[in-house]
Write a protein that holds these residues in place. Structure first.
Motif, PDB file in Angstrom:
ATOM      1  N   THR A  45      33.878 -54.341   6.454  1.00 43.67           N
ATOM      2  CA  THR A  45      33.909 -55.511   7.345  1.00 43.67           C
ATOM      3  C   THR A  45      34.498 -56.735   6.655  1.00 43.67           C
ATOM      4  OG1 THR A  45      31.656 -56.096   6.704  1.00 43.67           O
ATOM      5  CG2 THR A  45      31.905 -54.730   8.686  1.00 43.67           C
ATOM      6  N   GLN A  46      35.263 -56.515   5.576  1.00 47.09           N
ATOM      7  CA  GLN A  46      35.816 -57.624   4.803  1.00 47.09           C
ATOM      8  C   GLN A  46      36.730 -58.509   5.651  1.00 47.09           C
ATOM      9  OE1 GLN A  46      34.279 -58.386   2.378  1.00 47.09           O
ATOM     10  NE2 GLN A  46      34.919 -57.422   0.482  1.00 47.09           N
ATOM     11  N   GLU A  47      37.531 -57.936   6.518  1.00 49.07           N
ATOM     12  CA  GLU A  47      38.503 -58.697   7.299  1.00 49.07           C
ATOM     13  C   GLU A  47      37.961 -59.119   8.671  1.00 49.07           C
ATOM     14  OE1 GLU A  47      41.413 -59.618   5.942  1.00 49.07           O
ATOM     15  OE2 GLU A  47      40.744 -58.584   4.123  1.00 49.07           O
ATOM     16  N   VAL A  48      36.681 -58.905   8.919  1.00 49.33           N
ATOM     17  CA  VAL A  48      36.090 -59.237  10.211  1.00 49.33           C
ATOM     18  C   VAL A  48      35.375 -60.579  10.103  1.00 49.33           C
ATOM     19  CG1 VAL A  48      34.446 -58.513  11.990  1.00 49.33           C
ATOM     20  CG2 VAL A  48      35.791 -56.798  10.748  1.00 49.33           C
ATOM     21  N   ASP A  49      35.751 -61.508  10.978  1.00 52.44           N
ATOM     22  CA  ASP A  49      35.099 -62.821  10.979  1.00 52.44           C
ATOM     23  C   ASP A  49      33.669 -62.695  11.480  1.00 52.44           C
ATOM     24  OD1 ASP A  49      37.383 -64.094  10.072  1.00 52.44           O
ATOM     25  OD2 ASP A  49      38.136 -64.465  12.102  1.00 52.44           O
ATOM     26  N   PRO A  50      32.735 -63.432  10.882  1.00 50.79           N
ATOM     27  CA  PRO A  50      31.349 -63.407  11.369  1.00 50.79           C
ATOM     28  C   PRO A  50      31.274 -63.959  12.793  1.00 50.79           C
ATOM     29  CG  PRO A  50      31.515 -64.537   9.251  1.00 50.79           C
ATOM     30  CD  PRO A  50      32.897 -64.281   9.717  1.00 50.79           C
TER      31      PRO A  50
END
Length: 94
Positions: A45-50
């Motif tokens: 989930t590194q490239e997924v915005d919170p």
């Protein structure tokens, strides 16, 4: 894997009464849930915005616009009982 002792400990903390015969089954089911959660933890989930919501939400409220209101006499005109310019209602708290 979750142990029987952990199941009983959590049940005691949650103040749940568990049938001793179902502790093994419950431990197995909780273990399966924890294994599934562990697979979710492995997703990159590194490239997924919170986010706080899964979908975009907007405020559905209307703008607060001041409008003329009903005058007191008209509001009280059909009241079955009134006192000092207010609705009189039965007492509900003892």
């Amino acid at each position: 894997k979750i142990t029987q002792q952990e199941v009983l400990h959590v049940a005691r903390l949650a103040r749940l009464e568990i049938d001793p015969a179902s502790v093994d089954k419950l431990a197995s089911q909780i273990g399966q849930v924890l294994e599934y959660v562990d697979t979710l933890n492995q997703v990159d989930t590194q490239e997924v915005d919170p986010t706080t919501h899964a979908i975009s939400l907007t405020n559905a409220f209307r703008d607060d616009i001041v409008k003329p209101s009903l005058d007191r006499e008209a509001a009280l005109s059909n009241a079955p009982a009134q006192e000092d310019g207010n609705f009189q209602v039965p007492k509900v708290i003892g």
